[in-house]
Design an enzyme around this catalytic site. Sequence first.
Site, PDB file in Angstrom:
ATOM      1  N   GLU A 185     -42.776 -31.039  -5.353  1.00  0.00           N
ATOM      2  CA  GLU A 185     -42.397 -29.703  -5.832  1.00  0.00           C
ATOM      3  C   GLU A 185     -42.348 -29.622  -7.355  1.00  0.00           C
ATOM      4  O   GLU A 185     -41.633 -30.389  -8.014  1.00  0.00           O
ATOM      5  CB  GLU A 185     -41.043 -29.283  -5.259  1.00  0.00           C
ATOM      6  N   LYS A 205     -40.415 -23.642  -0.400  1.00  0.00           N
ATOM      7  CA  LYS A 205     -39.412 -23.226   0.572  1.00  0.00           C
ATOM      8  C   LYS A 205     -40.125 -22.822   1.848  1.00  0.00           C
ATOM      9  O   LYS A 205     -40.988 -21.939   1.833  1.00  0.00           O
ATOM     10  CB  LYS A 205     -38.602 -22.046   0.017  1.00  0.00           C
TER      11      LYS A 205
END
Length: 601
Positions: A185, A205
């Site tokens: 990420e 997410k």
Amino acid sequence: MTNNCCIDFTQPLSTGAARLRHRFEAPREVLVAHALHEVRGVLDAVFAAAQQGRWCVGHVRYEAAAAFDAALQTHAADGPLAWFAVYDAPLPWTDDAEDAGAAAAPAQVVWDDSPERDKFDTALAQIQQAIAAGELYQVNYTAPFRGTLQGPPQALFAALLRAQPGGYAAHLQAGDEQVLSVSPELFFDWKDVPEGGTLLARPMKGTAPRGATPEQDAQQAEHLRTAPKERAENVMIVDLLRNDMSRIALPHSVQVPALFATQALPTVWQMTSDVTARTRPGTTLTDVFAALFPCGSVTGAPKVRAMQMIRALEPTPRGVYCGAVGVVRPAGPPDAQGHHAVAATFNVPIRTVVLRAEGGLTRATCGIGSGITSGAQADAEWSEWQHKRAFVERASQPFDLLETLALQEGRFRHRDEHLARLQSAAAHFGVPWDGAVVSQRLQALAADHAEGAWRVRLLLDATGTPRAEAFALQPTAKPVRLQLATRAFTAARSEFVRYKTTRRAHYAAFAPTTPGVFDTVLWNEAGEITEGTFGNIAALIDGRWVTPPLSCGLLPGVGRAVALREGRVVEAVLRVADVPRVQGWAFINSLRGWLTATLDT
């Protein structure tokens, strides 16, 4: 400690394959913040050093949040709030040396302290009560699991890179601890220029497990793209980041050029979105952190209330996990005054292991978490945690890829099918593959065992080096006796089931102990029969021979594939509840072929 570091970062704005891969040795200085009031000063010093042409590698702990906003509550930190080593210049990445060292001295982590399900369920219920009361929309709830490292940290980092390639990886030897981050990420990528900088955030997410077959894998990705719960979880954080970025952005420059993109990782699918902005002239690295830190993807929304709840539910500090790990560097040549533009790239350190020396041991900590929304279900969220931790389980113990072949009078049975399956496993686990070398090793072994029947174990280690062993193959008396497992085979969805390796403890736990029993018939948590511990299963039911589909969680056996190709069996789900109706059983693998069987009931 030496304070040496290395980074292997994706360049998020680059369309090519080039990566930011460097190692760093002998820093000219180390900048450390132990108290909240020191954090901004460290970041200012890092920014100034990069303007002078130096490279800075380090981390900011999650507990540094209150340095930017006193309303952001955390536990007291268990280490430096910010740590950066400053280097004059980077050194070339040394892939070969690192791989050779890892092969010579492999690492193993014994995990002895894992999150407890009852505590997880209690926390999830409290979060959903707060959501129902209108206090917040989402909370990112996490927990650590802990273990002991046996072997060198460099070998563990190499294994983690193989387990989670292609993201934002860093190995920091940071004072009394080592940070081994292989995060996929991006927190932010920022380039500062006098007329205004460019800023990209890519929050991650939304999660789905990888499928057992290409078709199931595609279905999982499509479900992730379209599931209302996953999309809602993602868009909440996108909105939070848009708001955060607006604090330092030029008017009307905040954009969302990519929404709900899916990214394939080795063990999970993840959903990402891009949020971009042009930062105002004069923005500093400290300003960027003050606007964005911690990343909303690891807090929840609204950020202030979510962090309050995290502090109440999580009993210990998160540390580097969920903070930021990155590199700040000069971007381009200096101007007339000798100042460089500055580029900064930071990950969100999920998929991260932190090592510390304690009592003569090297203790390892790794955090796992997920975003809890109103639609979250406890079983599904707990399952997501297991899928997310698979990356570190893959790296925690060394293993070889494995194929077992029958060698009869100097000829291998189904040789090409076995090599194709081995090549597929090598691609999955990131193991180098040289088919010619593997074939040569098999040919040499066959020449030495030109007569008789042999069981051959073909192994491929983490460096792609093959070796082969031959053992006399004894005939098997038929029919063979099978027994039904007395409990669910919870590893059925594991990659160590879909691919054959030397890591077989999950099978060994079900090995038969009753004299005369040949193998155990396994079944998954849904009550679906899967396979045996070292071969596939077929059953005669309703007048036809069936074998469980791969979607139930089993090894795609070569003998099974041959039986399907020949039309001897068809795929069909077979449940434990169907056992009384089964008229006949068979055990199948490439080594022994089709063995008629009976099932003890």
